[in-house]
Write a protein that holds these residues in place. Sequence first.
Motif, PDB file in Angstrom:
ATOM      1  N   GLN A 187       0.960  -1.385  -0.080  1.00  0.00           N
ATOM      2  CA  GLN A 187       0.088  -0.024  -0.016  1.00  0.00           C
ATOM      3  C   GLN A 187       0.828   1.162  -0.023  1.00  0.00           C
ATOM      4  OE1 GLN A 187      -2.518  -0.689   3.268  1.00  0.00           O
ATOM      5  NE2 GLN A 187      -3.917  -1.836   2.418  1.00  0.00           N
ATOM      6  N   MET A 188       1.915   1.229   0.803  1.00  0.00           N
ATOM      7  CA  MET A 188       2.999   2.204   0.818  1.00  0.00           C
ATOM      8  C   MET A 188       3.651   2.652  -0.592  1.00  0.00           C
ATOM      9  SD  MET A 188       2.576   3.727   3.650  1.00  0.00           S
ATOM     10  CE  MET A 188       3.970   4.872   3.733  1.00  0.00           C
ATOM     11  N   ILE A 189       3.925   1.450  -1.122  1.00  0.00           N
ATOM     12  CA  ILE A 189       4.543   1.622  -2.633  1.00  0.00           C
ATOM     13  C   ILE A 189       3.517   2.165  -3.623  1.00  0.00           C
ATOM     14  CG2 ILE A 189       5.375   0.578  -4.663  1.00  0.00           C
ATOM     15  CD1 ILE A 189       6.827  -1.617  -2.553  1.00  0.00           C
ATOM     16  N   LEU A 190       2.440   1.466  -3.443  1.00  0.00           N
ATOM     17  CA  LEU A 190       1.135   2.257  -4.377  1.00  0.00           C
ATOM     18  C   LEU A 190       0.874   3.732  -4.188  1.00  0.00           C
ATOM     19  CD1 LEU A 190      -1.114  -0.878  -4.798  1.00  0.00           C
ATOM     20  CD2 LEU A 190       0.187   0.185  -6.430  1.00  0.00           C
ATOM     21  N   GLY A 191       0.823   3.949  -2.860  1.00  0.00           N
ATOM     22  CA  GLY A 191       0.516   5.312  -2.616  1.00  0.00           C
ATOM     23  C   GLY A 191       1.715   6.449  -2.875  1.00  0.00           C
ATOM     24  N   PHE A 192       2.982   5.855  -2.992  1.00  0.00           N
ATOM     25  CA  PHE A 192       4.090   6.644  -3.480  1.00  0.00           C
ATOM     26  C   PHE A 192       4.070   6.843  -4.773  1.00  0.00           C
ATOM     27  CE2 PHE A 192       8.496   7.297  -4.448  1.00  0.00           C
ATOM     28  CZ  PHE A 192       8.690   8.361  -3.828  1.00  0.00           C
ATOM     29  N   VAL A 193       3.804   5.614  -5.483  1.00  0.00           N
ATOM     30  CA  VAL A 193       3.935   5.849  -7.096  1.00  0.00           C
ATOM     31  C   VAL A 193       2.581   6.553  -7.318  1.00  0.00           C
ATOM     32  CG1 VAL A 193       3.241   4.478  -9.183  1.00  0.00           C
ATOM     33  CG2 VAL A 193       4.877   3.657  -7.424  1.00  0.00           C
ATOM     34  N   SER A 194       1.430   6.622  -6.734  1.00  0.00           N
ATOM     35  CA  SER A 194       0.163   7.377  -7.331  1.00  0.00           C
ATOM     36  C   SER A 194       0.353   8.756  -6.939  1.00  0.00           C
ATOM     37  CB  SER A 194      -0.987   6.678  -6.644  1.00  0.00           C
ATOM     38  OG  SER A 194      -0.944   6.977  -5.398  1.00  0.00           O
ATOM     39  N   LEU A 195       1.284   9.134  -5.858  1.00  0.00           N
ATOM     40  CA  LEU A 195       1.399  10.503  -5.502  1.00  0.00           C
ATOM     41  C   LEU A 195       2.430  11.028  -6.564  1.00  0.00           C
ATOM     42  CD1 LEU A 195       1.178  12.663  -3.131  1.00  0.00           C
ATOM     43  CD2 LEU A 195       3.067  11.759  -2.242  1.00  0.00           C
ATOM     44  N   ILE A 196       3.379  10.559  -6.964  1.00  0.00           N
ATOM     45  CA  ILE A 196       4.123  10.942  -7.946  1.00  0.00           C
ATOM     46  C   ILE A 196       3.498  11.126  -9.147  1.00  0.00           C
ATOM     47  CG2 ILE A 196       6.254  10.195  -9.534  1.00  0.00           C
ATOM     48  CD1 ILE A 196       7.568   9.395  -7.008  1.00  0.00           C
ATOM     49  N   GLY A 197       2.741  10.085  -9.666  1.00  0.00           N
ATOM     50  CA  GLY A 197       1.943  10.234 -10.901  1.00  0.00           C
ATOM     51  C   GLY A 197       0.803  11.205 -11.096  1.00  0.00           C
ATOM     52  N   ILE A 198       0.572  11.832  -9.738  1.00  0.00           N
ATOM     53  CA  ILE A 198      -0.566  13.113  -9.778  1.00  0.00           C
ATOM     54  C   ILE A 198       0.200  14.397  -9.757  1.00  0.00           C
ATOM     55  CG2 ILE A 198      -2.180  13.898  -7.950  1.00  0.00           C
ATOM     56  CD1 ILE A 198      -3.158  11.317  -7.589  1.00  0.00           C
ATOM     57  N   THR A 199       1.286  14.247  -8.821  1.00  0.00           N
ATOM     58  CA  THR A 199       2.034  15.658  -8.950  1.00  0.00           C
ATOM     59  C   THR A 199       3.030  15.676 -10.034  1.00  0.00           C
ATOM     60  OG1 THR A 199       3.647  14.609  -7.520  1.00  0.00           O
ATOM     61  CG2 THR A 199       1.937  15.495  -6.245  1.00  0.00           C
ATOM     62  N   LEU A 200       3.480  14.851 -10.665  1.00  0.00           N
ATOM     63  CA  LEU A 200       4.606  15.237 -11.619  1.00  0.00           C
ATOM     64  C   LEU A 200       3.992  15.835 -12.877  1.00  0.00           C
ATOM     65  CD1 LEU A 200       7.591  14.892 -12.448  1.00  0.00           C
ATOM     66  CD2 LEU A 200       6.660  12.593 -13.637  1.00  0.00           C
ATOM     67  N   PRO A 201       2.806  15.511 -13.235  1.00  0.00           N
ATOM     68  CA  PRO A 201       2.171  16.481 -14.566  1.00  0.00           C
ATOM     69  C   PRO A 201       2.012  17.897 -13.943  1.00  0.00           C
ATOM     70  CG  PRO A 201       1.049  14.315 -14.459  1.00  0.00           C
ATOM     71  CD  PRO A 201       1.976  14.377 -12.999  1.00  0.00           C
ATOM     72  N   GLY A 202       1.624  18.230 -12.702  1.00  0.00           N
ATOM     73  CA  GLY A 202       1.037  19.454 -12.458  1.00  0.00           C
ATOM     74  C   GLY A 202       2.687  20.070 -12.191  1.00  0.00           C
ATOM     75  N   LEU A 203       3.610  19.642 -11.618  1.00  0.00           N
ATOM     76  CA  LEU A 203       4.827  20.231 -11.568  1.00  0.00           C
ATOM     77  C   LEU A 203       5.438  20.658 -12.802  1.00  0.00           C
ATOM     78  CD1 LEU A 203       6.695  18.237  -8.679  1.00  0.00           C
ATOM     79  CD2 LEU A 203       6.402  20.710  -8.935  1.00  0.00           C
ATOM     80  N   LEU A 204       5.511  19.623 -13.846  1.00  0.00           N
ATOM     81  CA  LEU A 204       5.995  19.942 -15.116  1.00  0.00           C
ATOM     82  C   LEU A 204       5.162  21.034 -15.930  1.00  0.00           C
ATOM     83  CD1 LEU A 204       7.032  16.430 -16.232  1.00  0.00           C
ATOM     84  CD2 LEU A 204       8.196  18.042 -15.638  1.00  0.00           C
ATOM     85  N   TYR A 205       3.723  21.077 -15.728  1.00  0.00           N
ATOM     86  CA  TYR A 205       3.106  22.046 -16.358  1.00  0.00           C
ATOM     87  C   TYR A 205       3.339  23.351 -15.636  1.00  0.00           C
ATOM     88  CZ  TYR A 205      -1.099  24.643 -17.685  1.00  0.00           C
ATOM     89  OH  TYR A 205      -1.682  25.705 -18.345  1.00  0.00           O
ATOM     90  N   TRP A 206       3.493  23.456 -14.471  1.00  0.00           N
ATOM     91  CA  TRP A 206       3.989  24.818 -13.802  1.00  0.00           C
ATOM     92  C   TRP A 206       5.465  25.287 -14.275  1.00  0.00           C
ATOM     93  CZ3 TRP A 206       7.280  25.502  -9.103  1.00  0.00           C
ATOM     94  CH2 TRP A 206       7.049  26.995  -8.669  1.00  0.00           C
ATOM     95  N   LEU A 207       6.285  24.385 -14.216  1.00  0.00           N
ATOM     96  CA  LEU A 207       7.660  24.748 -14.640  1.00  0.00           C
ATOM     97  C   LEU A 207       7.950  25.001 -16.085  1.00  0.00           C
ATOM     98  CD1 LEU A 207       9.800  22.086 -12.690  1.00  0.00           C
ATOM     99  CD2 LEU A 207       9.429  24.624 -12.160  1.00  0.00           C
ATOM    100  N   ILE A 208       7.241  24.408 -16.809  1.00  0.00           N
ATOM    101  CA  ILE A 208       7.315  24.630 -18.315  1.00  0.00           C
ATOM    102  C   ILE A 208       6.312  25.689 -18.801  1.00  0.00           C
ATOM    103  CG2 ILE A 208       7.000  23.591 -20.708  1.00  0.00           C
ATOM    104  CD1 ILE A 208       8.014  20.755 -19.488  1.00  0.00           C
TER     105      ILE A 208
END
Length: 56
Positions: free
Chosen positions: A34-55
């Motif tokens: 559950q921790m691994i799935l939570g970490f992977v999903s957190l990255i999957g949710i925040t990474l596009p937002g961070l990239l959109y904000w940076l680019i």
Amino acid sequence: MENDFKEQDSKEDDWGQPPSPLTPENQKKAFKAQMILGFVSLIGITLPGLLYWLIG
């Protein structure tokens, strides 16, 4: 138009494998998964937002 699919016989007795027993070892494995799935999903949710904000 004919239906070429054959009806599958329902197997009321075949429910697959029973769930694994609730032991401390299985609880630790489930928590780790559950921790691994939570970490992977957190990255999957925040990474596009961070990239959109940076680019953008």
